[in-house]
Design a protein around this motif. Structure first.
Motif, PDB file in Angstrom:
ATOM      1  N   ILE A 171     -13.196  16.350  25.155  1.00 43.38           N
ATOM      2  CA  ILE A 171     -12.500  17.543  24.658  1.00 43.38           C
ATOM      3  C   ILE A 171     -11.882  18.328  25.799  1.00 43.38           C
ATOM      4  N   ASP A 172     -12.671  18.535  26.866  1.00 43.83           N
ATOM      5  CA  ASP A 172     -12.173  19.303  28.005  1.00 43.83           C
ATOM      6  C   ASP A 172     -11.499  18.354  28.988  1.00 43.83           C
ATOM      7  N   SER A 173     -10.185  18.296  28.927  1.00 48.22           N
ATOM      8  CA  SER A 173      -9.426  17.390  29.801  1.00 48.22           C
ATOM      9  C   SER A 173      -9.182  17.987  31.170  1.00 48.22           C
ATOM     10  N   ALA A 186     -17.984  21.698  21.634  1.00 50.93           N
ATOM     11  CA  ALA A 186     -18.214  20.299  22.025  1.00 50.93           C
ATOM     12  C   ALA A 186     -19.395  20.207  22.986  1.00 50.93           C
ATOM     13  N   GLY A 187     -19.486  21.156  23.913  1.00 51.21           N
ATOM     14  CA  GLY A 187     -20.602  21.159  24.855  1.00 51.21           C
ATOM     15  C   GLY A 187     -21.934  21.378  24.166  1.00 51.21           C
ATOM     16  N   LEU A 208     -14.653  14.516  13.899  1.00 53.23           N
ATOM     17  CA  LEU A 208     -13.888  14.809  15.106  1.00 53.23           C
ATOM     18  C   LEU A 208     -13.308  16.220  15.105  1.00 53.23           C
ATOM     19  N   GLU A 209     -13.106  16.788  13.890  1.00 49.12           N
ATOM     20  CA  GLU A 209     -12.501  18.122  13.821  1.00 49.12           C
ATOM     21  C   GLU A 209     -13.519  19.244  14.022  1.00 49.12           C
ATOM     22  N   ILE A 210     -14.809  18.902  14.116  1.00 50.82           N
ATOM     23  CA  ILE A 210     -15.852  19.942  14.228  1.00 50.82           C
ATOM     24  C   ILE A 210     -15.593  20.899  15.389  1.00 50.82           C
ATOM     25  N   PRO A 211     -15.342  20.433  16.626  1.00 50.16           N
ATOM     26  CA  PRO A 211     -15.110  21.382  17.720  1.00 50.16           C
ATOM     27  C   PRO A 211     -13.943  22.330  17.462  1.00 50.16           C
TER      28      PRO A 211
END
Length: 866
Positions: A171-173, A186-187, A208-211
């Motif tokens: 998530i964190d790119s 996400a963390g 996948l949409e949860i965060p």
């Protein structure tokens, strides 16, 4: 607010005290009594004056009929607090409200009371804001609690469905374009699911949409919380309509987030239900849980009320929607729990085994392991059910619903445990880099060191001396030097009276150094890190190296300018990055051009900043900015457009601009610039590097300190990184720090972008990079460190780059040499030791030869020099 289980009493009106949403929620749900601080009552009048009492009329505190009992009590709680903030009203009204709130009646009804005209005005003015703030406080408390548990519930569903959660790791790119709360969710999910063997390969968009869904809700919940805290404790003076609209805007975003959560959670609840074989549970769910259509209809009521600006109804409907979604999330939690633990616990207790989970999946799950966080939550639920000894399906489902109700005495414990799980695991999360920074592995460092070596060699070839300056400067030193880019400067916290900032570039610190030390000439080079609060992207970082070369002092006309451009071509050629071009212009030519076009002199710098964006935006976009934001006429902007499109071969375009009748020859600034450029281009032609230079009238360089020649190097290969180097003349910058002007010109290489290009070239060429320069590995078979130390020290003393390794297996020694790409290896075992020899092995050819121990250093040196 008092702890659950104690005699909860909340005091309002005390000096310096404030009301919060948790307190309003507790009073509105009968979880706490309210007490008016005696000092607050003392500030109010108890009776009407005896002489000339004002006339009174009957008044009844209005409670909107649409409100629930919870909402009505919340309204009265806030009204009570606002009356105590300093209104001109008798003590009878606060006392009446507090007594009503403490009566715990199921209905709220006030008798008409005698009020003066002033009191009536106060009560009517405070009623609507108190209703809105009261319901907002309830929404704030409940939505905050909901946002605190939804990640844990979603994590249970991930395990119950065997979902693929690998995407949470990416998530964190690190590019700065992912929402902070989305990264946070996400963390937290990774912490909750840490160690889980139940998450698997089932891919689902609803997982996948949860965060994104939960993260957005977190964001709007925080916004509502901040605004509600202010409204609860502010007196109402003017702008009631504006307050209502502001509240509406915040809650509208909250309602959207709640609705999206409801739809997402409802899907996962149904997914969990489908993995459970229980007619009784399915019947309860279908009877009790709301459908997607019902959810959407309620959300539509919220939107309609907001559109009609009926804000009381709007907030009430938002509260109804929140209640619906809370029920859906609770069902998701219950069904996920049953899917995970039904066969172990509930199948034995409920209706003689009514709840059944597929035997194969149950057997698999018994072997598997829950996440460290979700395992704790599941155990909490099991302990709750066991403590109640419930044996009927309806009873234990009802009890679990109560467990997830904010009014339940054990809910705070659940909330605290979830927070503890996330926070206690914080230290075990993988650490991360700040956005816009990066680590450099051993192979990357090898490339960087080689590049720095080439750059330093070029700088020294031209007689430059090294300089180092502090990584931070006084803020006043940096401000006002970078134009619109000054907003990118990193400011440091005040440390004992000095306001400091991280350096933005190396040029301003260099100018400060020259001025401070009274230098009149200095040719210097510096390679160091600089810092910019920019948006990270490919090749663009917040911390990066610059490689600067500057010449300060009086020299022959255009001599230093020629040399820095020549140095730039040498750097880019020797770094071997591929094709590039150097765009070049003159600041005085730009000023002359703007003057010719009719731009006022006070707007030269800001228009230059706009022109400087032409490499990233079309002229139409720049024209719009110059006209709408910076006040130029359309005609002036169009005239600028005809000039900035001019670019080409330096001598050819220069000849065109110097033709008879050219407007540039009639402008003193432009004519001086053209004379400078003629000298420069002729020098570059003689040095055989003019083919890399493009004369480009659109080049502006937005930094304020440039006064003469400006240039910028652009990489023309496939890797898009933008500008890779830039520079120019800055004759007035040093004078800003001292009593005399010292002219200067310099170039700065953006080495990070160059490294991006070099790394891509290495990938394309499949080049293998050695992280070390080690020439020999001394490998000792056995465990005798002293002998290894003796052998390798002889090599070190002879200036041979060597390492050593002690191991009992020869293949371990050889593998180490191969992995590190060390070309030669000295092997010494028991036999070699006894015979006074060493075995020398060429790693590439695998050939071995025996040489004498006494002269092995000389033999190795001979082979290395071949």
């Amino acid at each position: 607010m008092a702890e659950r289980g104690s005699a909860a009493v909340i005091t309002v009106g005390g000096k310096g005290s404030s009301l919060n949403s948790s307190s309003v929620y507790a009073i509105s749900n009968g979880l706490a009594q309210v007490r008016v601080d005696s000092s607050a009552l003392d500030r109010l009048s108890s009776t009407l004056p005896n002489q000339n009492p004002p006339p009174v009329t009957k008044f009844q505190i209005p409670i909107p009929k649409t409100l629930t009992l919870e909402e009505s009590r919340a309204f009265l709680t806030v009204l009570l607090n606002k009356l105590l903030l300093g209104s001109s009203i008798r003590t009878a009204f606060p006392v009446l409200i507090s007594e009503t709130l403490n009566s715990q009646t199921e209905t709220l009804q006030f008798e008409s009371v005698d009020v003066t005209e002033d009191e009536r005005i106060v009560l009517e003015k405070l009623s609507l804001p108190s209703v809105l703030s009261g319901i907002c406080a309830v929404l704030d408390h409940k939505s905050s609690a909901l946002s605190a548990i939804i990640d844990a519930v979603a994590a249970l569903s991930c395990e119950a469905s065997g979902a693929d959660v690998a995407a949470f790791n990416s998530i964190d790119s690190g590019d700065g374009f992912t929402a902070k709360e989305e990264i946070g969710v996400a963390g937290d999910l990774k912490v909750l699911l840490n160690g889980s063997k139940l998450v698997g390969k089932m891919k689902s968009e609803d997982i996948l949409e949860i965060p994104k869904i939960n993260g957005k809700l977190r964001e709007v919940v925080k916004s509502v919380h901040l605004s509600t805290r202010v409204e609860l404790n502010s007196s109402v003076k003017v702008g009631i309509s504006g307050t209502a609209k502001a509240v509406g805007a915040n809650v509208l975003a909250l309602a959207a987030g709640i609705h999206n959560l409801g739809e997402s959670s409802l899907y996962r609840a149904k997914m969990n239900l489908n993995s459970i074989n229980s007619d009784g549970l399915r019947s309860l769910f279908e009877k009790d849980c709301l459908s997607g259509d019902h959810l959407r209809k309620t959300y539509r009521l919220v939107l309609d009320a907001n559109f009609e600006e009926d804000y009381v109804k709007f907030l009430h409907e938002a509260n109804v929607l929140l209640g619906m979604v809370w029920k859906i999330v609770t069902w998701e939690a219950v069904l996920a729990f049953v899917a995970l633990e039904g066969g172990e616990l509930l199948g034995e207790k409920v209706n003689g085994g009514d709840v059944v989970v597929d035997k194969k999946s149950e057997k698999k799950k018994k072997k598997a392991v829950l996440g460290k966080g979700t395992g704790v939550i599941v155990q909490l639920i099991k302990d709750r059910l066991r403590s109640k000894s419930l044996g009927i399906l309806e009873k234990w489902s009802e009890d679990l619903f109560s467990f997830f109700d904010p009014r339940d005495p054990e809910f705070d414990g659940l909330l605290t445990k979830i927070r503890e799980i996330v926070e206690s695991n914080e230290s075990r999360r993988l650490p991360k880099l700040p956005k816009g920074t990066r680590d450099f592995a051993k192979e990357q460092m090898a490339v960087r060191e080689k590049a720095f070596s080439i750059i330093t060699e070029v700088f020294k070839r031209h007689g430059a001396m090294a300089l180092d300056t502090p990584v931070f400067e006084m803020r006043e030193t940096l401000m006002g030097k970078y134009g619109e880019d000054s907003k990118l400067i990193y400011d440091l916290a005040d440390q004992g009276g000095e306001l400091c900032s991280l350096r933005y570039d190396l040029t301003v610190p260099f100018a400060r150094y020259v001025a401070m030390n009274g230098l009149t000439s200095f040719k210097r080079h510096q390679i160091a890190k600089v810092y910019r609060r920019d948006n990270p992207s490919k090749g663009r970082y917040r911390e990066f190296y610059q490689c600067d070369f500057d010449i300060a002092g009086q020299y022959e006309r255009m001599g230093p300018d020629f040399e820095v451009v020549k140095i730039l071509t040498e750097l880019l050629n020797e770094l071997d990055i591929g094709d590039y071009e150097i765009k070049l212009n003159h600041r005085l030519l730009l000023d002359g051009m703007l003057e010719i076009c009719g731009v006022p002199s006070e707007k030269f710098r800001t228009i230059c900043s706009s022109i400087d964006k032409l490499d990233k935006q079309s002229f139409e976009q720049i024209k719009k900015e110059m006209v709408e934001e910076k006040g130029l006429s359309v005609e002036t902007a169009d005239r600028i457009g005809t000039f900035v499109k001019e670019r080409g071969s330096p001598l050819v375009l220069l000849s065109k601009l110097r033709q008879e009748g050219s407007l540039f020859l009639e402008n003193s600034s432009a004519k001086l610039a053209l004379d400078d450029l003629e000298i420069l281009f002729q020098a570059l032609e003689k040095s055989k590097c003019i083919d890399k230079v493009v004369f480009d009238l659109s080049l502006a360089r937005g930094l304020d300190y440039y006064t003469g020649v400006i240039f910028e190097a652009i990489f023309k290969g496939a890797t898009q990184v933008g500008s890779i180097a830039a520079g120019g003349r800055y004759d007035n910058l040093i004078g800003m720090f001292g009593t005399k002007q010292v002219p200067a010109v310099g170039v700065s290489l953006g080495i990070e972008r160059v490294f991006t290009i070099m790394e891509q070239i290495q990938k394309e060429r499949n080049q293998i990079i050695r992280a070390t320069e080690t020439q020999v590995l001394v490998g000792l078979l056995g465990d005798k460190l002293p002998l290894a130390a003796e052998l390798v020290s002889e090599l070190w003393n002879a200036k041979v780059k060597a390492e050593y390794m002690v191991h009992k297996k020869v293949m371990k020694l050889i593998d180490r040499a191969r992995e590190s790409k060390i070309p030669w290896m000295v092997i010494v075992g028991e036999r070699e030791l006894n015979e006074g020899i060493v075995k020398l092995k060429n790693i590439d050819t695998t050939q071995e030869e025996v040489i004498s121990r006494s002269n092995f250093v000389e033999e190795i040196q001979r082979r290395l020099n071949q």
